[in-house]
Each structure stands twice: as C-alpha cells, then as structure tokens.
Design a protein around this motif. Structure first.
Motif, short mmCIF file in Angstrom:
data_model
loop_
_atom_site.label_atom_id
_atom_site.label_comp_id
_atom_site.label_asym_id
_atom_site.label_seq_id
_atom_site.Cartn_x
_atom_site.Cartn_y
_atom_site.Cartn_z
N PRO A 1 0.83 -1.21 0.00
CA PRO A 1 0.00 0.00 0.00
C PRO A 1 0.86 1.26 0.00
CG PRO A 1 -0.86 -1.56 1.58
CD PRO A 1 0.41 -2.15 1.05
N GLY A 2 0.66 2.11 -0.98
CA GLY A 2 1.44 3.34 -1.07
C GLY A 2 2.77 3.13 -1.77
N SER B 1 4.01 0.79 -3.52
CA SER B 1 4.11 0.18 -4.84
C SER B 1 4.04 1.24 -5.93
CB SER B 1 3.01 -0.87 -5.03
OG SER B 1 1.89 -0.31 -5.64
N ALA B 2 3.57 2.47 -5.56
CA ALA B 2 3.49 3.52 -6.57
C ALA B 2 4.85 4.16 -6.84
CB ALA B 2 2.49 4.58 -6.13
N SER C 1 7.80 2.99 -7.56
CA SER C 1 8.56 2.49 -8.70
C SER C 1 7.86 2.84 -10.00
CB SER C 1 8.75 0.99 -8.57
OG SER C 1 7.55 0.38 -8.15
N ALA C 2 6.51 2.84 -9.98
CA ALA C 2 5.78 3.23 -11.19
C ALA C 2 6.10 4.68 -11.53
CB ALA C 2 4.29 3.05 -10.98
N THR D 1 -1.08 4.97 7.04
CA THR D 1 -2.25 4.27 7.57
C THR D 1 -2.33 4.39 9.09
OG1 THR D 1 -0.92 2.31 7.20
CG2 THR D 1 -2.87 2.54 5.86
N GLY E 1 -7.14 10.58 1.43
CA GLY E 1 -7.76 9.37 0.89
C GLY E 1 -8.19 8.42 1.99
N LEU E 2 -7.39 8.37 3.08
CA LEU E 2 -7.71 7.45 4.17
C LEU E 2 -8.80 7.98 5.09
CD1 LEU E 2 -4.06 6.39 5.06
CD2 LEU E 2 -5.81 4.93 4.08
N LEU E 3 -8.94 9.30 5.12
CA LEU E 3 -9.85 9.90 6.11
C LEU E 3 -11.08 10.54 5.50
CD1 LEU E 3 -7.12 11.53 8.40
CD2 LEU E 3 -8.54 9.55 8.95
N LEU F 1 -2.88 6.22 -11.26
CA LEU F 1 -2.42 6.21 -9.87
C LEU F 1 -2.69 7.57 -9.23
CD1 LEU F 1 1.00 4.38 -10.33
CD2 LEU F 1 -1.17 3.43 -9.61
N PRO F 2 -3.07 7.59 -7.94
CA PRO F 2 -3.31 8.88 -7.28
C PRO F 2 -2.02 9.70 -7.21
CG PRO F 2 -3.45 7.05 -5.70
CD PRO F 2 -3.33 6.44 -7.06
N ASN G 1 0.22 11.61 -5.39
CA ASN G 1 0.47 11.91 -3.97
C ASN G 1 1.97 11.97 -3.70
OD1 ASN G 1 1.37 9.27 -3.96
ND2 ASN G 1 -0.53 8.47 -3.10
#
Lengths: 394, 292, 427
Positions: C48-49, C51-52, C54-55, C235, C267-269, C320-321, C323
């Motif tokens: 979560p988070g 993995s973005a 490297s993209a 998180t 995004g989480l809240l 992808l967001p 952020n």
C-alpha cells in the motif's frame, strides 16, 4: 533382513546418483540458477519433513515456517556469537528446532483436524513476532533481523569458484541427506507405525502403540527437517529476519506438499521446485508484458493462485500421483528391478487398502485399483483440516 | 479503571468483528467440513465492491446491500465451481483450493483497484460516547457493529433451529446420505451453506472496513484472528464463534494495553494454546470428540 | 531417492542458461540503453502506497527516454517484487545482478530488506544508489563504497522535529507514537536529542500489521500530552487520528515526513470528514498537523517541480493517485538521471560512483545532499511545514544537520526551479 538391506543399498545408490546429477547440474548452469537450485533444495528439506508428518502421520501443520525461523535464527546466532563452523551451525539449527518440535508436538498430539490447523497457524503468526519484542531485540535484531556471513568456498576449489555454487552444494547435500534419512525412516518400522496410528488410532493403541508419543516423534522429525531448512536458508540467503518467515511461507509449504503429492518424497521435490520456479517465471512474464502497473504487479500472484487451484483440481493426488498414474501402464511392461524407489518401498505389512492420499508406493493406481476410485471418499482424516472423513467420527 | 473499561470496550468491538468472520468459517465448516482460507479474500473483494458503490455516490445502505448480495453470489459460485470437485477427495485438497482462491482474489483486487488503501465510511459517527464526563472507546458505530453481529447470530440460530430449511441444511451437512434418501437436494444445500457463510463474511468486511481501510491486503489479519476465534470457540458451534471472538478481542486488547503492543500476535497464540490445552475441541465443543 | 534427484535435475536443467549479452564498456550499458534494477514491495503488507514509487520512477525515466535519454541512451528500469520479504529481496537482487546484468541498483526499498543485500552489492561492486529508506546505515563509505542514501535519514528528521518542538512548545507535555522498527526507533533517537526527557510523558509503539492502536492512543490521551509526535506510516497516522477523534482528544500533531502526505491521508480519512455531503479540499482531521519536508508538496500546484511531475503523471500513469509517493519516485529518478549524466559519455560503474562523490547535485529537494568521498548520506535536512488544505505550507527556513551531535543550521540557498524541458541539464 535381506529386504531391509536391499532397501538401504537402493537408497544409498539413489542418494549417490542424486548427488552426481546435482553436481553435473550445478556446475553446468550460471550462478543465479545455482542460487535457485539452493533455494529449491532447502525448501525440499522443509516440504519433505512436512509431507512425512502430514501424509504419513496424518497431522496437519500450518506452522512449519515458524520452525524454519527457529532454525535460521539458531544458525545465525551460533555463527555470529560463537563462530561455529558450517556443519555445526546446521546441526545446531536442526537440533534446536527438534527441541522446539518436542514442545509443539506435545501440544499438537492432543489436537486434531482444524484445531491442530488453528494452533499451528497461530504458531506461524505468533512466533516470528517475538523477534520484535523490545526485550529481545538486542539478541534477535528486531524487525531488521540478523545478517549471516556467507560461507567461504574451500580454497581447494580455486579462487574464482562462485559462492552461489558452493551454497547450492551445501543446500543440495542437506536435501539429499534429508531425503535419504526420511526414506529409510519411513520405509521402516517408524513409517509403518505412523501409518497405523493415522489410519486407526484405536487399533494402533490396541496393538500396543503409544499413539501420542508416536505423534510427538513425528513432529520432532519433521521439525528437525524444517530446522535444517531454516539453517540452510540462513546460509543461502545470508539472513534471519521476521519478514522472511511470514504466514505465506507456512502456507506455501503445505501447498507444496499437496501439489507434489501428499506423503511422497519425490512429490516434496516437485512441490519445492514449483515454489521456486513458478513465481520467478511469472515475474519475468509480468515484467516483459507491458501491462499497466497495477496489473503487472499482481500478475505473478494471480498465476500462483491459478496454479494452486488448477494443479489441485487436475491432480487430486498431486503431481507425483498424476505422473504415476500416467506412467503406470508403461511401467508394467518393464522388469521389476527398474521400478523405482518410493518411500516405504517394499515395506511388508502395509495393507493395500489403506487410504491416505498418494503415499501408496507399491500400488500403482493403474495396476491396483483404489477401492474407492482415485478421488474416492477419504475416510482417514489424514490431512485433518477438512474432508468429510471427520464427520464419520462423530 | 477508565483504562480497563476502555480496553474492554475496544476489545469487545474488535471481538465482534472477529466473531463475524469466525461465524462465516463455522458455517462453512459445518456445511462442508472445509476450513475456508479464502474467507479473508472473499470479504475483501465484496467490501471493495461496496466501496465502489460508496465512492460513486451510493448510500451506505445500498453499499451494504451490494456487499451482502455479492457475498451470496461469490460464496455460491466458489462452492459450486471450485470446492465441489474436491469435496470428498483428500481433505487437504479443499484447503489448498481455497488458499488458491484467496491468492487469486487478492491479485484480482490489486489489478482492479490498485494497492492504495481507501477510506470506508462508518454507518454512524465514530465519536465516542461520554460517561460521567469521560469519553469512552465506544461509539454509536461500535454499538451498530456489535448489534449487527448479535442480530446475525440470532437470525442464524432461528434459521438452523426453527425452520425447515435449517433442518435440511443441517441434515445435508451431517448426514448427506440419509438426507438424500429423504429427498433433500444435498448439493444445493451445501451451496446455500457457502452462500450464507460468505454473506456473513461480507458483513464482517463492511463492519471492519472503516477501522482497517479497504485494500487488497488490509483484511489479512481478519482471517487469522477469525480462524483463531473459531477454534477457541469450537468450530461446530456458532455461539462458540461469537464467544471466541469476544474472548480473543479482549485478550488482544489487554495484551496490547497492559503488557506490550509488540506481543499482540504472540498473545493470540498464547490465548489459543491455553484454551486448547483445557478443551482440545474448543470452548463450546458439543462433546469430547477425541478418543484414546 | 533416485526419482527425487531426477526430478530436480530434469526440471532445473529445463530452465538452464543464463541470459545477458556482454556490454560494451560496463555491465548493463549498451550503445543505446542503460539497464538498472530495483527491488520493491509490489504486493503484500508493504505494497500500500509504496508500490506507486517504482511506477513513478519508471514514468520519469520513460519521459526522459522520450526526450533523448541520457547521452543518447535510454534507461531501462526493471523493478521486481520482493513482497517486503528479505529472502526474496536477496533472490531478486541476485537475479538482477547475475542474470539481467544491471548497471546499478536504484532505490531499493526498505531497511529490513535492503540491509540484506548491501554486503552482496558492494562485494560485486554494483553501484547501489539512493536506497529508499531513511536508515542512517547506508552512509558507511568506508565499508560500503557503492551504497548511497537519498532521503533525509530518520535521525536527522527526529532532530529537526525535536528542535522545533522544544522551541515552539516549551514545557508542554509530549508523547511519542512510533513504529517498532528502525524508522520509529531512529526517529525517537533524534527527538530525544532535543526534547527534554522530563517533557516526554508517554512513549508508545505499534507493530506494522496490527489492526488496532486504540490501547496506545488511550494511554497517550490519559497522559494528557499536549503534543503527540507520530513516527508512523500514513495508515497508522490515520488510525491514530481516528482513535483520537473517538476519544475527543485534541493534541497538536507533529508527524514525520513519511506519515504526513496530505493527499494520502485525505484518501484514508475522507469518509470521516464530509460535512453536509460536500467534499472539502483537505480533510479537516489533518489541518494544522506539523510536519517536515525535503521535497515539494504534491498539493502545491504553483511549484515548478509539481507542475513537471503532474504533467508526466497525467501522460504515463494517470490511474495512480498523485500523492507524495509519486513525487518521491520521480524526484529520486531525477537525481539518478543527474548522476548518470555526471558519469560521462561512456559511463562505468566506477565513474557513476566517482561522479556522485565529486559533483554537488542540486534539486529537486529543498536542501543539499551530503554526497562526498566522506559521506554517502542523502538529503541533509528538511523544512518544517504545517498542513493547510491539501498543501504543506513551509514555515521558516530549511535547516540542515548531521546524524550525530552536530548543530542544526539554517540553509539559505533557494530551491532550484525545475528545468523547462524536465530533463536535468547535462553536467
């Protein structure tokens, strides 16, 4: 007696042939393949130990990853603090884990079916967490774990001898020795009594077998194998860390047992090979696929899941069972001496009707029909964590 | 004292969700003698579907309905397509198939929705209630969670004990041959058992989602703790599942609050072993199934 | 036995043969390409988070490739999933080095993972650039000459936050909530250098993977801390914030850079902060959080770097967001392109490392790198900021420091602007 000695000689010959084959193989491939062979070899130790416990002993364990952790940490600690040589390090890993196996076995002997599965699952999740406990982080290195000094190839092999090949040799020797010992152990009295205890507890007890003690012994043997596997992991991956022993590892080990063929040692090798080579191949496929990030990242996982499902559905008795089914007809035309080894081979007194997954070594499905058909109702509760067999006990 | 009360309340709320997951596992165990390792993945997937509804502007209750309905469908399809072929085969094969399904669902969710965890709305406010001037770790939403699990538990009890369908379900699970002789469509009953279980699981997913967020691996702990709770309670007993869930939730909360938060998973192991040493078939075992 | 051996032999030999063509000058370098590799958590608990990241790096390299590459060579970036499992890290890194014959390892993510391959990479003399972790352990040029950090390390960050707390909230009660690994522990080490021990009323930790942190939050609330310092990933920042909301506990939050990305936290809240159904810009739950940063804030649309990154994001990875992880991945990639340019027209592994030690790189960050023959530490400081809306609004001046007992000093040079082309000017 003569039969026993013949079995021993055959196993010795098999081990020697295996070592020669592995020597030729490891010297003819590149260093990365050597590393993968080393990985497959240490996983073979763990899966082989587990297949004996689950396939022959009828006890499921979802916690063998934790045993590997015990082995790896033991190896890392004796090497870092006391500088023990390689062989002593691996022996310590196996012995300490075997002792842990006594404890776990004593608890596990009272349990069965899903309760055993649940207890061992909690073991797999809970034990590596101990490394993070603040009072132990000094010793165990917390979340980062411990780094192990890689083994040094002997000078006699030459200056440029690749480390990966040396690691592969160590791990392969460990795997061959494990398979050899397990083959003799399960082919003898121990294996027979194990199967007897699995198939009918009451009958076994009536015959004077102490079933609880037998179960503990099986857990200890199996734990020692996993401990050795953990020690070899420490030597090959040069680490011991909580992140290296997630629940996934324990679940992969039991999956390898089933996919290879429950209770068969060649099946253990198949299972270990699948664990190492399928993800690596899937990852290559994904990275060269040109798919979007989210899809490509998860593709190997999807392939792994599909392989689990497909193999289990297509070969209910595992790859080894499937192969034996296919090869059965052809093999009957060959002279008996060519028939190959399988665990418990030639052991007299094993009733042809016992039903325990794919561990009937002397009865090819093609030649001796299974009384209930290949996928027949399985009443032995052998695996424990499921199956209708349990129902009949109530 | 406030601390003890709060730790207990937090434990009960968390335990209620463990209980719901445990209930789902118990239902499937009773129906088909399979420990469904895909449960964590199934409830993750249905919660993602519900999240999609909320994200596109749908109401909380519509999303809940979608989660429950998709749970029914996924459960039925999983039983019919994947589990039926291995039912009656070597017992562990079913476990491996559900494991494969779990991995597959996780990968699929990652492909469809990505790895970034998302927010999921609670049904009611999460602001804690006050008692004597102190805020408690108990919110109206927590009460909803506890109430929903209690309701499901009651509904299942009525279904199994009081209705003809419940009788057929039990008969199909415990004595399929006899049931078949009596004209019960056993296969259909087993499928229904799975569907019901997955429905309960998807409810658990929606209930826990606000506090763990929605992501492909955010629900992994739910299966582990749900299974632990089911084993503590006894896999044949829905009441046991609920008791096991509450017990485990409180035990983890106390370990975290009084001993060390580093030892929470180890605490789960300790709680489980302690119970199993005294009652090898769980707290609510119908009778000692063990011989020798 | 025989069967077992035969199976092993047959199956493994089927996969035999090692790939990789011999490069012209250095491994991984051809006339038209430079191949680099990385290990990243693309699946599993750390995905979560992260993995973005490297993209985002890949998108930046693709952009550079589309604009002529580096000295005419395109950068081929192979990042492989290690699921944050150190055993797999070892395996994939050896694959990248031995089979894919990468020129360098770039931005390998995680301390427990990367620390297990540092010795290997240095023994193989593979440049190991810009490790994606704030552990101080990458800065050991004598022992690990090939390894370079990139982000500001957690001890420096802790010092800067601690200094800010002791100056801004003198005498107030302070509590720590930190992740139970080197991230949290190093952060607390830095904090303790500046926050007086008497002020710290509670020290709580959490285990990554835990589902409930209410026991810790309650302990901190009961200690009546006025200021809570979070060395947590997003998180757990969000979980802490929600538990505090439940208890109606309203301290001042000071959050480490890793756990304070406003877009991720939003995004989480977001579901907890809708007022009357209207979506607000920036969650009310995170307004006023104090944090520190060394890169541009992703919500700051007027920033030249953010404009560049947003353009690349929209073209290559629009799904992808956008952020902090995207900004992180692209900024690290930018630094790598600079390093590759400095390595000369025909880069070798040695010229890459020498170039980093000799040239002072500037951008995209607010503060300079420590890179020299004596230090392989990355960014040397950060700037305090406060979350307002979706943006971290900088306060005061950027500061720099070391990871020992050295002082905290203001850094006055302005942050460089992003180049108009988006590609770092050849050095």
């Amino acid at each position: 007696m003569g039969a026993l000695r013949l079995t021993l000689v055959r196993h010795l010959a098999g081990a020697a042939a295996g070592l020669v084959a592995l020597y030729v193989l490891t010297t003819s491939v590149g260093p990365y393949r050597d590393l993968q062979i080393a990985q497959a070899a240490y996983l073979t130790c763990a899966v082989a130990g587990l297949t004996v416990l689950t396939g022959l002993g009828g006890q499921i364990s979802l916690g063998h990853g934790a045993f590997m952790a015990v082995g790896a940490y033991t190896a890392a600690l004796v090497s870092a603090h006391w500088g023990w040589p390689l062989a002593a390090m691996l022996a310590a890993a196996a012995v300490v884990t075997a002792l842990a196996g006594v404890l776990v076995g004593a608890v596990a002997a009272r349990l069965q079916g899903p309760y055993l599965a649940g207890a061992t699952l909690a073991f797999a999740v809970g034990l590596p967490g101990l490394a993070n406990y603040s009072h132990l982080t000094g010793l165990l290195g917390g979340q980062n774990g411990l780094t192990v000094t890689p083994p040094v190839p002997p000078a006699a092999l030459g200056e440029t001898f690749p480390l990966e090949r040396w690691q592969a040799w160590i791990a392969c020797l460990g795997a061959v020795v494990t398979l050899f010992l397990l083959a003799n152990l399960t082919g003898g009295r121990f294996g027979r009594t194990l199967r007897a205890g699995r198939d009918d507890e009451i009958a076994a007890a009536l015959c004077g077998l102490r079933v609880a003690r037998l179960r503990i012994a099986a857990t200890v043997v199996s734990a020692a194998c996993a401990g050795l596997a953990g020690g070899l992991l420490a030597v090959v991956a040069t680490l011991a860390a909580p992140g290296a022993f997630p629940l996934t590892l324990s679940l992969q080990l039991i999956a390898a047992v089933i996919i290879g063929g429950l209770g068969t040692l060649p099946g253990a090798v198949w299972g270990a090979l699948i664990l190492v080579f399928v993800p690596s191949w899937a990852s290559d496929a994904a990275s060269s696929s040109g798919l979007s990030h989210d899809v490509a990242s998860n593709l190997p996982l999807a392939i792994y899941g599909l392989v689990l499902i497909a193999v289990t559905l297509a070969f209910p008795r595992g790859l080894q069972g499937g192969l034996r089914g296919i090869g059965g007809a052809a093999r009957r035309r060959l002279p008996p001496s060519v028939r190959r080894f399988a665990p418990g081979g030639g052991a007299p007194g094993v009733p042809a009707t016992h039903r325990g997954g794919a561990d009937e070594p002397t009865t090819d499905q093609a030649s001796v029909p299974d009384p209930e058909g290949a996928g027949g109702r399985d009443d032995d509760g052998g695996g424990g964590a499921g199956g209708r067999g349990e129902r009949l006990r109530r | 004292m406030v601390r003890f009360v709060n730790l207990t309340l937090a434990g009960i709320t968390q335990g209620a969700v463990f209980a719901a997951v445990a209930l789902a596992l118990v239902l499937i165990w009773r129906a088909t003698r399979v420990v469904n390792f895909a449960q964590g993945g199934m409830l993750m997937f249905t919660t993602f579907l519900a999240w999609t509804v909320v994200h596109d502007g749908g109401s909380y209750w519509l999303a809940l309905g979608v989660a429950l309905a998709s749970g029914l469908v996924i459960g039925a399809v999983a039983e019919r397509v994947l589990v039926r072929p291995v039912e009656g085969g070597p017992p562990l094969n079913a476990v491996i198939v559900t494991l494969g399904l779990y991995v597959l669902l996780q990968a699929a969710a990652g492909m469809i929705w990505g790895d970034t965890p998302h927010s999921y709305p609670p049904a009611f406010t999460i602001k804690g209630l006050s008692a004597g001037g102190t805020r408690l770790l108990l919110s109206p939403f927590d009460l909803f969670v506890i109430g929903a699990v209690a309701l499901v538990m009651a509904a299942l009890t009525v279904l199994f004990v009081r209705t003809g369908l419940g009788l057929k379900l039990r008969a199909a699970a415990f004595a399929p041959e006899i049931a078949r002789l009596q004209g019960v469509r056993v296969g259909r009953m087993l499928t229904l058992g799975w569907a019901l279980a997955a429905l309960v699981g998807s409810l658990a997913g929606v209930l826990i989602a606000p506090s763990v967020f929605v992501g492909p691996s955010q629900f992994d702990a739910m299966l582990v703790f749900g299974f632990t709770a089911a084993v503590i309670g006894g896999l044949d007993s829905p009441a046991g599942a609920v008791a096991g869930g509450l017990l485990l939730g409180c035990a983890l909360s106390y370990v975290s609050g009084y001993i060390s938060s580093d030892l929470v998973t180890f605490g789960a192991l300790a709680a489980l072993i302690t119970v199993l040493m005294v009652r090898p078939n769980g707290l609510f075992a119908a009778r000692t199934g063990r011989r020798v | 036995m025989t069967t077992a051996a035969a199976v092993l032999a047959a199956a493994a030999s089927g996969c035999g043969g090692s790939g990789g063509k011999s490069g012209s000058s250095a491994p991984g370098v051809t006339a038209t390409t430079v191949t680099i590799g990385s290990h990243q958590p693309l699946t599993g608990p750390a995905a979560p988070g992260y993995s973005a990241n490297s993209a985002a790096s890949k998108a930046f390299f693709d952009y550079v490739n589309a604009h002529g590459g580096v000295h005419g060579r395109k950068i081929a970036y192979k990042y492989v999933d290690d699921a944050y499992n150190p055993t797999q890290t070892v395996s994939v890194v050896q694959k990248l080095v031995l089979q894919d014959k990468v020129f360098a390892i770039f931005n390998g993510l995680g301390t427990p993972t990367h620390s297990k391959v540092v010795d290997y990479l240095n023994a193989q003399r593979v440049p190991d650039l810009f490790v994606a972790s704030g552990c101080g352990c990458w800065d050991e040029p004598a022992k690990h000459p090939e390894t370079f950090g990139w982000q500001v390390d957690y001890i420096r960050e802790g010092k800067i936050l601690g200094d800010h707390i002791s100056k801004t909230y003198p005498g107030k009660k302070v509590a720590y909530f930190s992740q139970n690994d080197d991230f949290g522990q190093d952060g607390v080490k830095g904090l303790d250098k500046y926050v007086p021990p008497a002020q710290v009323v509670s020290r709580q930790t959490y285990q990554p993977g835990a589902t409930d942190v209410s026991a810790q939050v309650q302990a901190i609330a009961q200690a009546k801390a006025d200021v809570v310092v979070l060395f947590s990933i997003p998180t757990y920042t969000a979980l802490f914030r929600l538990a505090a909301l439940k208890l109606d506990y309203r301290p001042t939050f000071v959050v480490s850079n890793v756990g304070s990305d406003p877009i991720t936290l939003d995004g989480l809240l977001e579901s907890f902060a809708k007022s009357g159904g209207t979506k607000l810009s920036g969650s009310p739950l995170i307004q006023g959080m104090v944090t520190d940063g060394y890169l541009s804030s992703p919500g700051d649309a007027s920033d030249s770097w953010i404009q560049l990154y947003k353009k690349i994001h929209d073209q290559y990875i629009p799904k992808l967001p956008f952020n902090g992880n995207i900004v992180y991945g692209m900024s690290a990639a930018y630094t790598f392109v600079q390093a590759l340019q400095n390595a000369g027209k025909n880069p070798t592994r040695k010229s890459l490392v020498d170039g980093l030690e000799k040239t002072k790189l500037t951008g995209p960050g607010l503060v300079p790198f420590a890179f020299s023959a004596q230090s392989h530490a990355g960014y040397t400081g950060a700037q305090i900021g406060v979350i307002k809306g979706d943006v971290i609004v900088p306060q005061g001046q950027p500061v720099t420091t070391d990871d020992g007992g050295g002082p905290i000093q203001p850094y006055t040079a302005p942050q460089p602007q992003a180049p108009a082309s988006g590609v770092p000017p050849a050095g």
